[in-house]
Design a protein around this motif. Structure first.
Motif, PDB file in Angstrom:
ATOM      1  N   HIS A 111       0.821  -1.213   0.000  1.00  0.00           N
ATOM      2  CA  HIS A 111       0.000   0.000   0.000  1.00  0.00           C
ATOM      3  C   HIS A 111       0.857   1.266   0.000  1.00  0.00           C
ATOM      4  CE1 HIS A 111       0.441  -0.764   4.365  1.00  0.00           C
ATOM      5  NE2 HIS A 111       0.363   0.546   4.498  1.00  0.00           N
ATOM      6  N   LEU A 112       2.040   1.226   0.602  1.00  0.00           N
ATOM      7  CA  LEU A 112       2.924   2.388   0.560  1.00  0.00           C
ATOM      8  C   LEU A 112       3.574   2.533  -0.817  1.00  0.00           C
ATOM      9  CD1 LEU A 112       4.599   2.215   4.075  1.00  0.00           C
ATOM     10  CD2 LEU A 112       2.760   3.722   3.311  1.00  0.00           C
ATOM     11  N   ALA A 113       3.867   1.416  -1.463  1.00  0.00           N
ATOM     12  CA  ALA A 113       4.422   1.466  -2.815  1.00  0.00           C
ATOM     13  C   ALA A 113       3.402   2.046  -3.789  1.00  0.00           C
ATOM     14  CB  ALA A 113       4.868   0.077  -3.265  1.00  0.00           C
ATOM     15  N   ILE A 114       2.140   1.654  -3.637  1.00  0.00           N
ATOM     16  CA  ILE A 114       1.078   2.191  -4.501  1.00  0.00           C
ATOM     17  C   ILE A 114       0.897   3.689  -4.241  1.00  0.00           C
ATOM     18  CG2 ILE A 114      -1.407   2.138  -4.942  1.00  0.00           C
ATOM     19  CD1 ILE A 114      -1.243  -0.931  -4.471  1.00  0.00           C
ATOM     20  N   LEU A 115       0.905   4.078  -2.969  1.00  0.00           N
ATOM     21  CA  LEU A 115       0.790   5.502  -2.625  1.00  0.00           C
ATOM     22  C   LEU A 115       1.958   6.277  -3.213  1.00  0.00           C
ATOM     23  CD1 LEU A 115      -0.550   7.834  -1.060  1.00  0.00           C
ATOM     24  CD2 LEU A 115       0.869   7.174   0.901  1.00  0.00           C
ATOM     25  N   TRP A 116       3.164   5.748  -3.088  1.00  0.00           N
ATOM     26  CA  TRP A 116       4.338   6.425  -3.620  1.00  0.00           C
ATOM     27  C   TRP A 116       4.229   6.575  -5.142  1.00  0.00           C
ATOM     28  CZ3 TRP A 116       8.226   4.468  -6.875  1.00  0.00           C
ATOM     29  CH2 TRP A 116       9.249   5.376  -7.130  1.00  0.00           C
ATOM     30  N   LEU A 117       3.860   5.501  -5.827  1.00  0.00           N
ATOM     31  CA  LEU A 117       3.734   5.567  -7.286  1.00  0.00           C
ATOM     32  C   LEU A 117       2.686   6.593  -7.695  1.00  0.00           C
ATOM     33  CD1 LEU A 117       4.551   4.513 -10.056  1.00  0.00           C
ATOM     34  CD2 LEU A 117       2.821   2.731  -9.798  1.00  0.00           C
ATOM     35  N   SER A 118       1.580   6.626  -6.977  1.00  0.00           N
ATOM     36  CA  SER A 118       0.539   7.611  -7.301  1.00  0.00           C
ATOM     37  C   SER A 118       1.046   9.030  -7.067  1.00  0.00           C
ATOM     38  CB  SER A 118      -0.723   7.351  -6.494  1.00  0.00           C
ATOM     39  OG  SER A 118      -0.526   7.638  -5.126  1.00  0.00           O
ATOM     40  N   GLN A 119       1.863   9.225  -6.045  1.00  0.00           N
ATOM     41  CA  GLN A 119       2.411  10.554  -5.781  1.00  0.00           C
ATOM     42  C   GLN A 119       3.441  10.957  -6.831  1.00  0.00           C
ATOM     43  OE1 GLN A 119       1.329  12.907  -3.442  1.00  0.00           O
ATOM     44  NE2 GLN A 119      -0.279  11.394  -3.676  1.00  0.00           N
ATOM     45  N   VAL A 120       4.206   9.987  -7.337  1.00  0.00           N
ATOM     46  CA  VAL A 120       5.155  10.274  -8.419  1.00  0.00           C
ATOM     47  C   VAL A 120       4.388  10.762  -9.647  1.00  0.00           C
ATOM     48  CG1 VAL A 120       6.744   9.215 -10.090  1.00  0.00           C
ATOM     49  CG2 VAL A 120       6.973   8.706  -7.653  1.00  0.00           C
ATOM     50  N   LEU A 121       3.358  10.020 -10.036  1.00  0.00           N
ATOM     51  CA  LEU A 121       2.571  10.394 -11.208  1.00  0.00           C
ATOM     52  C   LEU A 121       1.851  11.721 -11.001  1.00  0.00           C
ATOM     53  CD1 LEU A 121       1.158   6.887 -12.151  1.00  0.00           C
ATOM     54  CD2 LEU A 121       3.057   8.113 -13.222  1.00  0.00           C
ATOM     55  N   SER A 122       1.320  11.910  -9.813  1.00  0.00           N
ATOM     56  CA  SER A 122       0.614  13.154  -9.507  1.00  0.00           C
ATOM     57  C   SER A 122       1.562  14.345  -9.528  1.00  0.00           C
ATOM     58  CB  SER A 122      -0.064  13.042  -8.145  1.00  0.00           C
ATOM     59  OG  SER A 122      -0.704  14.251  -7.817  1.00  0.00           O
ATOM     60  N   ALA A 123       2.734  14.169  -8.964  1.00  0.00           N
ATOM     61  CA  ALA A 123       3.704  15.271  -8.935  1.00  0.00           C
ATOM     62  C   ALA A 123       4.145  15.646 -10.343  1.00  0.00           C
ATOM     63  CB  ALA A 123       4.903  14.888  -8.070  1.00  0.00           C
ATOM     64  N   MET A 124       4.334  14.655 -11.198  1.00  0.00           N
ATOM     65  CA  MET A 124       4.690  14.953 -12.585  1.00  0.00           C
ATOM     66  C   MET A 124       3.533  15.693 -13.269  1.00  0.00           C
ATOM     67  SD  MET A 124       7.736  13.913 -12.844  1.00  0.00           S
ATOM     68  CE  MET A 124       8.240  13.623 -14.503  1.00  0.00           C
ATOM     69  N   GLY A 125       2.310  15.238 -13.030  1.00  0.00           N
ATOM     70  CA  GLY A 125       1.132  15.910 -13.581  1.00  0.00           C
ATOM     71  C   GLY A 125       1.005  17.336 -13.090  1.00  0.00           C
ATOM     72  N   ASP A 126       1.379  17.574 -11.841  1.00  0.00           N
ATOM     73  CA  ASP A 126       1.339  18.933 -11.301  1.00  0.00           C
ATOM     74  C   ASP A 126       2.204  19.869 -12.129  1.00  0.00           C
ATOM     75  OD1 ASP A 126      -0.300  18.071  -9.258  1.00  0.00           O
ATOM     76  OD2 ASP A 126       1.267  18.102  -7.721  1.00  0.00           O
ATOM     77  N   PHE A 127       3.384  19.408 -12.505  1.00  0.00           N
ATOM     78  CA  PHE A 127       4.283  20.270 -13.266  1.00  0.00           C
ATOM     79  C   PHE A 127       3.858  20.402 -14.721  1.00  0.00           C
ATOM     80  CE2 PHE A 127       6.790  19.698  -9.502  1.00  0.00           C
ATOM     81  CZ  PHE A 127       7.216  20.998  -9.294  1.00  0.00           C
ATOM     82  N   PHE A 128       3.247  19.363 -15.275  1.00  0.00           N
ATOM     83  CA  PHE A 128       2.688  19.487 -16.620  1.00  0.00           C
ATOM     84  C   PHE A 128       1.601  20.560 -16.610  1.00  0.00           C
ATOM     85  CE2 PHE A 128       3.605  14.889 -18.178  1.00  0.00           C
ATOM     86  CZ  PHE A 128       4.959  15.113 -18.026  1.00  0.00           C
ATOM     87  N   TYR A 129       0.735  20.485 -15.614  1.00  0.00           N
ATOM     88  CA  TYR A 129      -0.341  21.469 -15.469  1.00  0.00           C
ATOM     89  C   TYR A 129       0.238  22.868 -15.304  1.00  0.00           C
ATOM     90  CZ  TYR A 129      -3.391  24.399 -12.618  1.00  0.00           C
ATOM     91  OH  TYR A 129      -4.081  25.456 -12.109  1.00  0.00           O
ATOM     92  N   LEU A 130       1.211  23.010 -14.424  1.00  0.00           N
ATOM     93  CA  LEU A 130       1.793  24.318 -14.150  1.00  0.00           C
ATOM     94  C   LEU A 130       2.388  24.948 -15.407  1.00  0.00           C
ATOM     95  CD1 LEU A 130       2.618  26.449 -12.030  1.00  0.00           C
ATOM     96  CD2 LEU A 130       4.727  25.153 -11.718  1.00  0.00           C
ATOM     97  N   ILE A 131       3.139  24.170 -16.143  1.00  0.00           N
ATOM     98  CA  ILE A 131       3.754  24.692 -17.366  1.00  0.00           C
ATOM     99  C   ILE A 131       2.689  25.044 -18.391  1.00  0.00           C
ATOM    100  CG2 ILE A 131       5.160  24.012 -19.352  1.00  0.00           C
ATOM    101  CD1 ILE A 131       6.988  22.595 -17.293  1.00  0.00           C
ATOM    102  N   ALA A 132       1.724  24.162 -18.567  1.00  0.00           N
ATOM    103  CA  ALA A 132       0.675  24.417 -19.562  1.00  0.00           C
ATOM    104  C   ALA A 132      -0.137  25.651 -19.208  1.00  0.00           C
ATOM    105  CB  ALA A 132      -0.235  23.201 -19.688  1.00  0.00           C
ATOM    106  N   VAL A 133      -0.525  25.776 -17.949  1.00  0.00           N
ATOM    107  CA  VAL A 133      -1.348  26.923 -17.544  1.00  0.00           C
ATOM    108  C   VAL A 133      -0.584  28.226 -17.708  1.00  0.00           C
ATOM    109  CG1 VAL A 133      -2.350  28.043 -15.506  1.00  0.00           C
ATOM    110  CG2 VAL A 133      -2.985  25.734 -16.079  1.00  0.00           C
ATOM    111  N   MET A 134       0.679  28.234 -17.314  1.00  0.00           N
ATOM    112  CA  MET A 134       1.450  29.470 -17.447  1.00  0.00           C
ATOM    113  C   MET A 134       1.699  29.809 -18.917  1.00  0.00           C
ATOM    114  SD  MET A 134       1.447  30.644 -14.537  1.00  0.00           S
ATOM    115  CE  MET A 134       2.297  32.109 -15.050  1.00  0.00           C
TER     116      MET A 134
END
Length: 175
Positions: A11-34
Protein backbone atom coordinates in the motif's frame (compact mmCIF):
# COMPACT_ATOMS: atom_id res chain seq x y z
CA UNK A 1 18.16 1.62 2.36
CA UNK A 2 15.00 2.55 4.28
CA UNK A 3 13.35 3.59 1.02
CA UNK A 4 13.54 0.03 -0.23
CA UNK A 5 11.76 -1.24 2.89
CA UNK A 6 8.97 1.25 2.29
CA UNK A 7 8.55 0.16 -1.31
CA UNK A 8 8.22 -3.48 -0.20
CA UNK A 9 5.00 -2.58 1.62
CA UNK A 10 2.33 -2.83 -1.08
CA UNK A 11 0.00 0.00 0.00
CA UNK A 12 2.92 2.39 0.56
CA UNK A 13 4.42 1.47 -2.82
CA UNK A 14 1.08 2.19 -4.50
CA UNK A 15 0.79 5.50 -2.63
CA UNK A 16 4.34 6.42 -3.62
CA UNK A 17 3.73 5.57 -7.29
CA UNK A 18 0.54 7.61 -7.30
CA UNK A 19 2.41 10.55 -5.78
CA UNK A 20 5.16 10.27 -8.42
CA UNK A 21 2.57 10.39 -11.21
CA UNK A 22 0.61 13.15 -9.51
CA UNK A 23 3.70 15.27 -8.93
CA UNK A 24 4.69 14.95 -12.59
CA UNK A 25 1.13 15.91 -13.58
CA UNK A 26 1.34 18.93 -11.30
CA UNK A 27 4.28 20.27 -13.27
CA UNK A 28 2.69 19.49 -16.62
CA UNK A 29 -0.34 21.47 -15.47
CA UNK A 30 1.79 24.32 -14.15
CA UNK A 31 3.75 24.69 -17.37
CA UNK A 32 0.67 24.42 -19.56
CA UNK A 33 -1.35 26.92 -17.54
CA UNK A 34 1.45 29.47 -17.45
CA UNK A 35 2.16 29.03 -21.15
CA UNK A 36 -1.52 29.47 -22.00
CA UNK A 37 -1.77 32.44 -19.62
CA UNK A 38 1.08 34.15 -21.43
CA UNK A 39 -0.67 33.52 -24.77
CA UNK A 40 -3.99 34.82 -23.43
CA UNK A 41 -2.85 37.73 -21.26
CA UNK A 42 0.78 38.48 -22.06
CA UNK A 43 2.58 40.14 -19.18
CA UNK A 44 -0.47 39.82 -16.91
CA UNK A 45 0.02 36.03 -16.80
CA UNK A 46 1.72 36.30 -13.42
CA UNK A 47 -1.71 36.88 -11.91
CA UNK A 48 -2.46 33.18 -12.43
CA UNK A 49 0.59 32.06 -10.47
CA UNK A 50 -0.10 34.64 -7.77
CA UNK A 51 -3.72 33.51 -7.47
CA UNK A 52 -2.72 29.88 -6.97
CA UNK A 53 0.06 30.68 -4.50
CA UNK A 54 -2.16 33.11 -2.59
CA UNK A 55 -4.98 30.62 -2.29
CA UNK A 56 -2.56 27.93 -1.10
CA UNK A 57 -1.26 30.31 1.53
CA UNK A 58 -4.72 31.40 2.65
CA UNK A 59 -6.27 27.94 2.72
CA UNK A 60 -3.07 26.35 4.01
CA UNK A 61 -3.83 27.87 7.37
CA UNK A 62 -7.05 25.85 7.46
CA UNK A 63 -5.84 22.71 5.67
CA UNK A 64 -4.16 21.11 8.68
CA UNK A 65 -7.15 21.75 10.93
CA UNK A 66 -9.50 20.28 8.34
CA UNK A 67 -7.26 17.22 7.83
CA UNK A 68 -7.26 16.54 11.56
CA UNK A 69 -11.04 16.75 11.88
CA UNK A 70 -12.20 14.90 8.77
CA UNK A 71 -11.63 11.51 7.21
CA UNK A 72 -8.28 11.94 5.47
CA UNK A 73 -8.85 9.35 2.78
CA UNK A 74 -12.20 10.82 1.82
CA UNK A 75 -10.70 14.31 1.85
CA UNK A 76 -7.90 13.29 -0.52
CA UNK A 77 -10.28 11.52 -2.91
CA UNK A 78 -12.81 14.37 -3.02
CA UNK A 79 -10.08 16.98 -3.39
CA UNK A 80 -8.49 15.11 -6.31
CA UNK A 81 -11.83 14.72 -8.05
CA UNK A 82 -12.61 18.41 -7.63
CA UNK A 83 -9.15 19.43 -8.88
CA UNK A 84 -9.59 17.16 -11.91
CA UNK A 85 -12.96 18.73 -12.69
CA UNK A 86 -11.58 22.26 -12.33
CA UNK A 87 -8.59 21.56 -14.57
CA UNK A 88 -10.79 19.63 -17.01
CA UNK A 89 -12.77 22.77 -17.75
CA UNK A 90 -9.71 24.47 -19.26
CA UNK A 91 -9.23 22.22 -22.32
CA UNK A 92 -12.96 22.48 -23.03
CA UNK A 93 -12.81 26.28 -22.92
CA UNK A 94 -9.60 26.29 -24.98
CA UNK A 95 -11.09 24.03 -27.64
CA UNK A 96 -14.16 26.25 -27.98
CA UNK A 97 -12.01 29.38 -28.19
CA UNK A 98 -13.62 31.00 -25.14
CA UNK A 99 -10.73 30.66 -22.66
CA UNK A 100 -9.96 33.95 -20.91
CA UNK A 101 -7.57 35.03 -18.18
CA UNK A 102 -10.24 35.02 -15.50
CA UNK A 103 -10.95 31.34 -16.22
CA UNK A 104 -7.30 30.55 -15.56
CA UNK A 105 -7.34 32.60 -12.37
CA UNK A 106 -10.46 30.87 -11.04
CA UNK A 107 -9.03 27.43 -11.77
CA UNK A 108 -5.73 28.44 -10.16
CA UNK A 109 -7.55 29.54 -7.00
CA UNK A 110 -9.55 26.29 -6.90
CA UNK A 111 -6.47 24.12 -7.50
CA UNK A 112 -4.39 26.05 -4.97
CA UNK A 113 -7.02 25.98 -2.25
CA UNK A 114 -7.74 22.29 -2.75
CA UNK A 115 -4.03 21.47 -2.73
CA UNK A 116 -3.83 23.17 0.63
CA UNK A 117 -6.35 20.59 1.88
CA UNK A 118 -4.81 17.57 0.16
CA UNK A 119 -1.22 17.94 1.33
CA UNK A 120 -1.93 18.05 5.09
CA UNK A 121 -4.37 15.13 4.75
CA UNK A 122 -1.67 13.08 3.02
CA UNK A 123 0.99 13.93 5.59
CA UNK A 124 -1.39 13.26 8.48
CA UNK A 125 -2.32 9.86 7.06
CA UNK A 126 1.26 8.56 6.81
CA UNK A 127 1.68 7.55 10.49
CA UNK A 128 -1.44 5.40 10.32
CA UNK A 129 -0.32 3.84 7.04
CA UNK A 130 3.16 2.94 8.28
CA UNK A 131 2.49 1.91 11.88
CA UNK A 132 6.25 1.94 12.59
CA UNK A 133 8.33 5.02 13.47
CA UNK A 134 11.33 3.83 11.43
CA UNK A 135 9.22 3.14 8.39
CA UNK A 136 7.43 6.48 8.90
CA UNK A 137 10.76 8.30 8.77
CA UNK A 138 11.73 6.49 5.55
CA UNK A 139 8.25 7.12 4.10
CA UNK A 140 8.45 10.84 4.85
CA UNK A 141 11.88 10.93 3.23
CA UNK A 142 10.61 9.06 0.16
CA UNK A 143 7.66 11.43 -0.25
CA UNK A 144 9.96 14.44 0.07
CA UNK A 145 12.42 13.05 -2.46
CA UNK A 146 9.52 12.39 -4.81
CA UNK A 147 8.41 16.03 -4.69
CA UNK A 148 11.98 17.25 -5.19
CA UNK A 149 12.60 14.93 -8.13
CA UNK A 150 9.32 15.95 -9.72
CA UNK A 151 10.31 19.60 -9.33
CA UNK A 152 13.59 18.86 -11.10
CA UNK A 153 12.41 16.39 -13.73
CA UNK A 154 8.79 17.45 -14.34
CA UNK A 155 9.51 20.63 -16.29
CA UNK A 156 12.23 18.87 -18.30
CA UNK A 157 9.92 16.03 -19.25
CA UNK A 158 7.15 18.51 -20.05
CA UNK A 159 9.57 20.38 -22.31
CA UNK A 160 10.34 17.19 -24.20
CA UNK A 161 6.71 16.13 -24.45
CA UNK A 162 5.54 19.49 -25.73
CA UNK A 163 7.46 18.74 -28.92
CA UNK A 164 5.09 15.83 -29.59
CA UNK A 165 1.82 16.80 -27.89
CA UNK A 166 -0.41 19.85 -28.22
CA UNK A 167 -0.34 22.15 -25.20
CA UNK A 168 -3.99 21.45 -24.31
CA UNK A 169 -3.12 17.79 -23.57
CA UNK A 170 -1.01 18.90 -20.64
CA UNK A 171 -4.14 20.21 -18.97
CA UNK A 172 -5.63 16.74 -19.09
CA UNK A 173 -2.98 15.44 -16.67
CA UNK A 174 -4.37 16.07 -13.21
CA UNK A 175 -2.60 18.23 -10.67
Amino acid sequence: MGFLKVLQIRHLAILWLSQVLSAMGDFFYLIAVMWIAVKVAGSAAGIVAAAEAGSMLLFGLLGGVYADRRNRRTTMIVVDILRALAVGVLPILASTGTLQLWHLVVVAVVVGSLSALFDPALQASLPALTGNPQILQATNGLMDVTRRLARALGPSLAGLLIIFLPLAHFLLSMP
